[in-house]
Enzyme design. Structure first.
Site, PDB file in Angstrom:
ATOM      1  N   LYS A 247       0.845  -1.204   0.000  1.00 28.26           N
ATOM      2  CA  LYS A 247       0.000   0.000   0.000  1.00 28.26           C
ATOM      3  C   LYS A 247       0.882   1.257   0.000  1.00 28.26           C
ATOM      4  O   LYS A 247       0.629   2.214  -0.741  1.00 28.26           O
ATOM      5  CB  LYS A 247      -0.951  -0.019   1.210  1.00 28.26           C
ATOM      6  CG  LYS A 247      -2.062  -1.052   1.061  1.00 28.26           C
ATOM      7  CD  LYS A 247      -2.863  -1.297   2.340  1.00 28.26           C
ATOM      8  CE  LYS A 247      -3.834  -2.456   2.107  1.00 28.26           C
ATOM      9  NZ  LYS A 247      -4.618  -2.843   3.275  1.00 28.26           N
TER      10      LYS A 247
ATOM     11  N   GLN B  92      -4.780  -1.495   9.530  1.00 29.80           N
ATOM     12  CA  GLN B  92      -4.737  -2.828   8.929  1.00 29.80           C
ATOM     13  C   GLN B  92      -5.374  -3.858   9.860  1.00 29.80           C
ATOM     14  O   GLN B  92      -5.080  -3.895  11.059  1.00 29.80           O
ATOM     15  CB  GLN B  92      -3.268  -3.193   8.623  1.00 29.80           C
ATOM     16  CG  GLN B  92      -3.090  -4.486   7.848  1.00 29.80           C
ATOM     17  CD  GLN B  92      -3.622  -4.441   6.417  1.00 29.80           C
ATOM     18  OE1 GLN B  92      -3.729  -3.376   5.814  1.00 29.80           O
ATOM     19  NE2 GLN B  92      -3.964  -5.582   5.881  1.00 29.80           N
TER      20      GLN B  92
ATOM     21  N   ASP C   4     -11.002   3.016   3.732  1.00 32.62           N
ATOM     22  CA  ASP C   4     -11.338   1.588   3.631  1.00 32.62           C
ATOM     23  C   ASP C   4     -12.843   1.396   3.421  1.00 32.62           C
ATOM     24  O   ASP C   4     -13.273   0.337   2.989  1.00 32.62           O
ATOM     25  CB  ASP C   4     -10.970   0.871   4.947  1.00 32.62           C
ATOM     26  CG  ASP C   4      -9.719   0.008   4.832  1.00 32.62           C
ATOM     27  OD1 ASP C   4      -9.398  -0.432   3.709  1.00 32.62           O
ATOM     28  OD2 ASP C   4      -9.077  -0.227   5.875  1.00 32.62           O
TER      29      ASP C   4
END
Ligand code: GUN
Length: 286
Positions: A53, A97, A120
């Site tokens: 990422k 995460q 997200d």
């Protein structure tokens, strides 16, 4: 029929070039899009994901910060970090995460992220926005699947889409996105009685279970479009999806491979969401 491949690497390349151009335009106005990636603990898969990422951000000209914390970080300390990032004007997107260590309530942490920075798309406010058709961030994997359907010019109106899997991250948001484009949507899951009877009616099948060979050739209507979200290993240790690729390719009109299909699209849509968060903060979009 031999299905046409929907190439997630090629489509990602195009979309990431567009992100890079828009990021450069925003930078010229004094705003550099910024993503904070927060990793707690040393889960090996998560370490690879966060590295990818951060690298994708750098390649597209986005600013990124990787915060690594040891597995013993308290929930309160993580919530304090999220709060600091919510108030950091150089950060437009925050990604914590998952999975988090068991002593931390992941949902509580997600709800602490400002919805304006929830790239997200996991916050309840983002889920509610998707459900009601309001502006908000869409979860990256199903959003990437929608871009793949766009890329082949597929019109979902009146089509029957079958989603296999009902996770909050893929299955449920996928179904809502397909519905928003006027498909008739069926969500199947481990309790579904006759999966094959349903998939045989489908014009589009999205397989998002995390188990090999969930969808085989005998379950697919000739000419259907098949999107494979699965990420599994076969007996030889090679990466494979939820779909029997060789068999289904002979029946479907379009199919996504694994690897090189939906996988690269997830990070691509994270970049798109981060860019859009920065554009919103600069008053350039809703
Ligand atoms: N863990 C596995 N996939 C994801 C993702 O897309 N976002 C976050 N935050 N964690 C993940």
């Amino acid at each position: 029929m031999t299905a046409q491949l929907i190439d997630g690497n090629a489509l990602s390349h195009q979309l990431r070039s567009d992100v890079a151009a828009r990021a450069a335009a925003l930078k010229a106005r004094g705003v550099t899009p910024g993503l904070a990636v927060v990793l707690v603990g040393d889960n090996p898969a998560s370490q690879v994901y966060v590295r990818n990422k951060v690298k994708a951000c750098a390649d597209a000209g986005l600013h990124s910060v990787l915060e690594k914390h040891d597995a013993g970080l308290s929930e309160a300390a993580l919530l304090a970090r999220v709060d600091a990032l919510n108030n950091d004007p150089t950060i437009h997107g925050i990604l914590v995460q998952l999975p988090l260590p068991p002593h931390i309530d992941a949902q509580k942490v997600i709800e602490a992220i400002s919805p304006a920075k929830d790239v997200d798309g996991f916050h309840i406010a983002s889920a509610g926005a998707l459900m009601t058709g309001m502006p908000g961030f869409w979860p990256c994997t199903p959003y990437g699947c929608m871009k793949m359907l766009d890329s082949i010019g597929y019109d979902l109106r009146g089509k029957h889409a079958v989603v296999i899997g009902r996770s909050n991250i893929v299955g449920k948001p996928m179904a809502l996105m397909l519905l928003q484009k006027n498909a008739t949507v069926t969500i199947c899951h481990s309790g579904t009685k006759d999966l094959k009877a349903l998939t045989l009616q489908a014009d589009v099948v999205v397989a998002a279970v995390g188990k090999r060979n969930v969808l085989t050739a005998d379950m697919v209507k000739p000419g259907a479009v098949v999107l494979d979200v699965g990420m599994n290993r076969n007996d030889e240790g090679k990466l494979c999806g939820d779909v029997d690729f060789a068999g289904v390719s002979a029946v479907a009109s379009h199919i996504t491979p694994v690897p090189g299909g939906v996988g690269p699209m997830t990070i691509t849509m994270l970049l798109v969401n981060t860019l859009e968060a920065a554009e919103r903060s600069a008053g350039l979009r809703l």
